[in-house]
Design an enzyme around this catalytic site. Structure first.
Site, PDB file in Angstrom:
ATOM      1  N   CYS A   1      56.685  -4.707 -13.713  1.00 57.20           N
ATOM      2  CA  CYS A   1      57.291  -3.779 -14.678  1.00 57.20           C
ATOM      3  C   CYS A   1      58.604  -3.174 -14.193  1.00 57.20           C
ATOM      4  CB  CYS A   1      56.301  -2.661 -15.013  1.00 57.20           C
ATOM      5  SG  CYS A   1      54.912  -3.183 -16.023  1.00 57.20           S
ATOM      6  N   ILE A   2      58.516  -2.263 -13.243  1.00 56.48           N
ATOM      7  CA  ILE A   2      59.672  -1.420 -12.918  1.00 56.48           C
ATOM      8  C   ILE A   2      60.870  -2.215 -12.386  1.00 56.48           C
ATOM      9  CG2 ILE A   2      60.459   0.591 -11.614  1.00 56.48           C
ATOM     10  CD1 ILE A   2      57.540   1.535 -11.622  1.00 56.48           C
TER      11      ILE A   2
END
Length: 446
Positions: A290-291
Site C-alpha cells: 500500500c504505502i
C-alpha cells in the site's frame, strides 16, 4: 445464505442494438455466489470471509504454485483465517481453480490482484489490465463485476465499463460494475476482515446497491459514496495520509536524535492527547502493498494533467530515500569508532516489511542489504519467516538460523518479530531501526 440475489437487470428482458430490437436472453444460472480473482494477501482472506459467511466461492489464481501452497495450507494467514481455510478446503462449495472460464459461474466477480509500482516508481497495471480483460471477456448478463485493487481515479471506467460496452454489455442494465477498495491489514489477528467497513460506489445507483448487497453479505458495515471516482480516491487518500505522516515521524526521529532525546518518549507523550493527534512510529522505511505504492498512482495521474502535489511528492521522496539513510547512519556510527563499512560484518535482524508476516514486498531491508553489499560489507540476515531473500539486483541470500555463528560486528534491528531472541547479540554494535530495543547494550537509535 446460499445465493446473493442482485437487483433485476432491465436489459435481460429486452436488448437494443442500434434500432433493432433483440429477443430477450435467457436468464443465466449461477452455481457460485462469488468469484475472487487473485489469491494473495488480499484475495485469499476475502474469499475465506465470503465462504465463512455462507457463500459458494470460486477462488481463482493463474499461478499454479500459489494454488498448490493454498491446498497444502502453506500460506501466511492469521490463525482465524488458517482455520477458515481448513474448513473451506473440505467444502465442495469452495472451488480453487486457475480456469478463467469458471468466472461465468459466479453471480459476482471480484478482482483482487496487486497493483505495484516499477523500479522507476511508475504504476505497473499489467496484472490489473490482464485480470479486467478476463473479466470482460467472460462477463455474462446478470453479474456484478467489482474492482478492489488500488488504482488511479477513472480506472474502473477505463478497464471495465467501456470495454464491457464494446461487448454490448451496458453497466447498470446488463451487468453491474462497482469499485470497493480492499482494506486488509496482513498479519493483524486483532482485526477480522468482516469488521472493517467497506466503501463502495457503482457505475449507476443500481450498481451501487448491487455491490453493497454483495459486500454486506459478509461485511458488517458498508458505506456508499456518490461515484466510482470518489470510491477510487478514498483509497488513495487513506494511504497517502499514512505515507505523509510516516515521512513526518521519520523526520522527527532524526530531529530527536540530533537534539539528544528518544523519539518514542515524545510520541508516547503526544499520544496522551485524546483528540487531534494520531500516533505514528518511525522505522527503517516503508514496505508492503500500500504505502510505498498507492500515492504514486495519484502522482502519476496528476503529472499527466500537469498538476503538482508538492507535499505528497516530498513525502514519497523521503520514504524512497529512507533505506539509504539507514546505511548512512551505520556508516556514520562506524566512522565515529574509526571503522568503515568495507570488510565489516553486518547482520540485519528481521527483513520482512512488518512484524510477524512472511511478506517481503517493498521491504526496505532488501535495498539496505544490497547497498551494504555494494559498500563492501560482509552481510547476512536472520528472519524465521524468510529462508531465502532475493535482492533487487537478483542476488540471493540465505538466512542465518543461528545468528551468533555469523559473529557480527554490527547488528541492524530492522523488523521486531514477536518473541524474537536478542540475547545472542552480546557486545556487537546495535543500530536500532525499530526504535524499541532501548534495553540493549551498545545500542544506538537509527
Amino acid at each position: 445464505m446460499s445465493t446473493l440475489d442482485l437487483p433485476e437487470q432491465g436489459a435481460l428482458a429486452r436488448r437494443r442494438i442500434g434500432r433493432i430490437e433483440q429477443p430477450p436472453r435467457p436468464a443465466p444460472v449461477f452455481d457460485a455466489d462469488v468469484a475472487i480473482i487473485g489469491l494473495g494477501y488480499v484475495g485469499l482472506p476475502t474469499a475465506l470471509a465470503y465462504h465463512h459467511a455462507g457463500a459458494r466461492v470460486v477462488a481463482l489464481d493463474i499461478a499454479a504454485p500459489r494454488l498448490t501452497a493454498i491446498r497444502s495450507r502453506d500460506v501466511d494467514l492469521v490463525p482465524d483465517d488458517q482455520a477458515r481455510l481448513r474448513e473451506a478446503l473440505d467444502d465442495p462449495g469452495f472451488v480453487l481453480t486457475d480456469d478463467v472460464n469458471a468466472l461465468t459461474r459466479a453471480r459476482a466477480v471480484i478482482v483482487c490482484v496487486p497493483t505495484p509500482v516499477d523500479r522507476h516508481l511508475v504504476p505497473d497495471l499489467s496484472l490489473l489490465r490482464a485480470a479486467c480483460a478476463s473479466v470482460v471477456a467472460h462477463a455474462v448478463p446478470g453479474q456484478l463485476l467489482m474492482l478492489t485493487s488500488t488504482t488511479y481515479v477513472g480506472c474502473t471506467e477505463d478497464l471495465l465499463v467501456r470495454p464491457l460496452l464494446r461487448r454490448g454489455l451496458v453497466a447498470g442494465e446488463d451487468v453491474h460494475v462497482a469499485f470497493s477498495a480492499e482494506r486488509i491489514d496482513p498479519g493483524s489477528a486483532g482485526v477480522k476482515t468482516e469488521t472493517v467497513p467497506r466503501v463502495v460506489a457503482g457505475a449507476t445507483p443500481a450498481c451501487t446497491e448491487a455491490a453493497a448487497q454483495v459486500l454486506g453479505s459478509y461485511a458488517e458495515s458498508v458505506h456508499r459514496v456518490s461515484s466510482l471516482a470518489v470510491a477510487e480516491m478514498t483509497k488513495l487518500l487513506e494511504n497517502t495520509f499514512r505515507a505523509v505522516n510516516i515521512a513526518l515521524i521519520n523526520e522527527f526521529a532524526d530531529i530527536c536524535r540530533t537534539l539528544g532525546m528518544e523519539v518514542g518518549d515524545v510520541i508516547d507523550a503526544a499520544a496522551t492527547k485524546p483528540y487531534g493527534y494520531m500516533a505514528f512510529r518511525p522505522g527503517p522505511g516503508v514496505g508492503g502493498h500500500c504505502i510505498p505504492c498507492d500515492p504514486h498512482y495519484l502522482l502519476w495521474q496528476l503529472r499527466r494533467d500537469r498538476v503538482d502535489a508538492p507535499m505528497i511528492s516530498t513525502a514519497m521522496q523521503q520514504i524512497a530515500g529512507r533505506p539509504g539513510r539507514v546505511v548512512d547512519r551505520i556508516r556514520d556510527v562506524l566512522s565515529a569508532r574509526r571503522m568503515g563499512l568495507p570488510g565489516t560484518r553486518v547482520l540485519v535482524w528481521g527483513i520482512t516489511y512488518k512484524p510477524d508476516v512472511a511478506d517481503l514486498r517493498e521491504s526496505p531491508a532488501l535495498e539496505i542489504l544490497q547497498t551494504l553489499l555494494e559498500a563492501g560489507a560482509i552481510v547476512g540476515y536472520t528472519d524465521p519467516y524468510v529462508p531465502v531473500a532475493t535482492l533487487p539486483d537478483g542476488i540471493e541470500l540465505i538466512g542465518i538460523d543461528e545468528p551468533e555463528s555469523f559473529q557480527p560486528e554490527v547488528v541492524l534491528l530492522h523488523t521486531a518479530h514477536t518473541g524474537a531472541d536478542t540475547s545472542w547479540i552480546g557486545e556487537a554494535l546495535v543500530v536500532d531501526a525499530t526504535y524499541g530495543a532501548r534495553a540493549l547494550t551498545n545500542r544506538v537509535a537509527l
